[in-house]
Design an enzyme around this catalytic site. Structure first.
Site, PDB file in Angstrom:
ATOM      1  N   GLU A   9       5.428  -6.842  -0.669  1.00 16.19           N
ATOM      2  CA  GLU A   9       4.383  -7.867  -1.161  1.00 16.19           C
ATOM      3  C   GLU A   9       4.748  -9.033  -0.949  1.00 16.19           C
ATOM      4  OE1 GLU A   9       3.642  -5.969  -5.048  1.00 16.19           O
ATOM      5  OE2 GLU A   9       3.553  -3.876  -4.163  1.00 16.19           O
ATOM      6  N   HIS A  40       8.541  -6.085  -5.406  1.00 19.73           N
ATOM      7  CA  HIS A  40       8.411  -5.026  -4.265  1.00 19.73           C
ATOM      8  C   HIS A  40       8.285  -6.148  -2.687  1.00 19.73           C
ATOM      9  CE1 HIS A  40       6.191  -2.721  -7.544  1.00 19.73           C
ATOM     10  NE2 HIS A  40       7.402  -2.185  -7.210  1.00 19.73           N
ATOM     11  N   HIS A  42       2.466  -9.687  -7.831  1.00 23.97           N
ATOM     12  CA  HIS A  42       2.526  -8.363  -6.512  1.00 23.97           C
ATOM     13  C   HIS A  42       1.355  -8.640  -5.666  1.00 23.97           C
ATOM     14  CE1 HIS A  42       5.359  -5.757  -8.871  1.00 23.97           C
ATOM     15  NE2 HIS A  42       5.303  -6.707  -9.983  1.00 23.97           N
ATOM     16  N   GLU A  52      -1.706  -8.992  -9.474  1.00 21.96           N
ATOM     17  CA  GLU A  52      -1.956  -8.438  -7.918  1.00 21.96           C
ATOM     18  C   GLU A  52      -2.571  -9.655  -7.370  1.00 21.96           C
ATOM     19  OE1 GLU A  52      -0.330  -5.288  -6.934  1.00 21.96           O
ATOM     20  OE2 GLU A  52       0.115  -4.529  -8.824  1.00 21.96           O
TER      21      GLU A  52
HETATM   22 ZN   LIG Z   1       4.141  -4.557  -6.661  1.00 23.75          ZN
END
Ligand SMILES: [Zn+2]
Length: 360
Positions: free
Chosen positions: A75, A72, A183, A250
């Site tokens: 990110e 992404h 992420h 994350e």
């Molecule tokens: Zn992500």
């Protein structure tokens, strides 16, 4: 400990990343090799830096590990941490025991950005989650519950984004043992399967190995399943289609924090990032050989009670991540049967077992 690369904290854009990786490869020819697994929609290279002692030679006994960040594009923390980690490993090799041991025993592959187009865009417009075609790459992978699922190329690659197809080709061609998918936007660790609540067969055991011991990168402290159910994700693809076990981390609540905060994120994530790579050495490893001592490739390593088996490489090497405990492990290869004396094993840290197979 040399942290000189942190002097002026800033995000490294694509052009500077290309230059930096070139420099690292030139300055550390025995330790670093840069390659690209493909190109993004806008033609940027999907760069990987491979770090391992004697990187130009083959080391069949070393497990392959990968980190993939920034799928992404907005990110950004994981992306920059991979750039720091590459420099940290190279600068401190031969000076720091932990780094030296890791680089001597592990085939480490770091991909700072799977979505370089999204990252370049997010700097200016604040929105680069998707690739340049507007596709969320973490929903673009073949899914195990897709009714049309098959193993032929038309299904695996047909209609996929170039970034997704590049990862699929990479994962299927290189036998990674363990992987981290980095992420941002929450502080969570998730493990396969994220596309179903019926995850019992996906080895609480394996998840505990990686998350339950408090070694998940950064502040990630919960294995949160409920908010991360979706189809077409990269980590399940790794687990279902290859030997590789992948955990999604994350790292930061804010997806694109100010550059001044990067040293803080490096500080809190450096040791966990190293510790997670070290987990690739937990479990059982060895070679599968035939009666003449020749390597047997594609042999299945089966642990009783766990549905997911792994396969040996072209050199006959295998790695099965396992917590310490008692296991029945068998090895099966077409045309061979297992020497039965190797059946029951007590697994401790990084135990090595060589299986010699007999003709059937
Ligand atoms: Zn992500």
């Amino acid at each position: 400990m040399n942290n000189s690369f942190l002097k002026t904290p800033q995000y490294t854009n694509y052009d500077d990343l290309v230059k930096l990786f070139d420099e690292l490869e030139t300055n550390y020819p025995e330790l670093a090799k840069v390659y690209s697994i493909g190109k993004s929609v806008e033609g940027r290279r999907l760069l990987v830096i491979q770090i391992s002692e004697g990187v130009k030679s083959t080391h069949p006994e070393r497990p392959a590990f990968k980190y993939v960040a920034n799928m992404h594009g907005d990110e950004s923390v994981g992306r920059q941490l991979m750039i720091y980690l590459a420099q940290y490993l190279l600068v401190n090799y031969g000076k720091d025991d932990r780094v030296t041991k890791l680089v001597n025993t592990t085939d480490i592959h770091l991909m700072p950005s799977l979505n370089p187009d999204g990252f370049e865009k997010s700097k200016f417009e604040g929105d680069g989650r998707n690739n340049a075609k507007g596709v969320d790459l973490n929903r673009d992978f073949p899914d195990q519950f897709d009714r049309n699922r098959s193993n032929d190329d038309a299904y695996l690659f047909g209609g996929r984004q170039p970034e997704t197809a590049a990862i699929i080709r990479w994962v299927l061609s290189k036998q990674f043992v363990l992987s981290g998918n980095l992420h941002g936007g929450a502080i969570v660790a998730s493990y396969p399967y994220d596309d179903s609540r019926l995850y019992v067969e996906c080895l609480q055991l394996e998840a505990c190995l990686l998350c339950g011991r408090g070694i998940a990168p950064g502040e990630a402290h919960s294995c949160n399943r409920s908010c991360l159910n979706f189809l077409g994700g990269m980590q399940d693809f790794n687990y279902v289609n290859s030997n590789c076990f992948e955990v999604t981390f994350e790292l930061s609540c804010c997806k694109y924090p100010r550059a001044a905060q990067l040293p803080h994120f490096w500080d809190i994530n450096r040791d966990p990032l190293l510790a997670y790579i070290e987990q690739v050495h937990v479990g059982v490893t060895g070679f599968v050989l035939d009666e003449d001592g020749e390597p047997v490739k594609n042999a299945q390593i089966i642990v009783e009670g766990i549905k997911h088996s792994v396969r040996s490489t072209e050199h006959g090497a295998y790695w099965r991540l396992l917590l310490p405990g008692d296991y029945n492990i068998t090895t099966v290869a077409s045309g061979h049967r297992l020497n039965s004396t190797n059946k029951a094993r007590r697994i401790d840290f990084a135990i090595l077992i060589t299986y010699q197979l007999k003709q059937q």
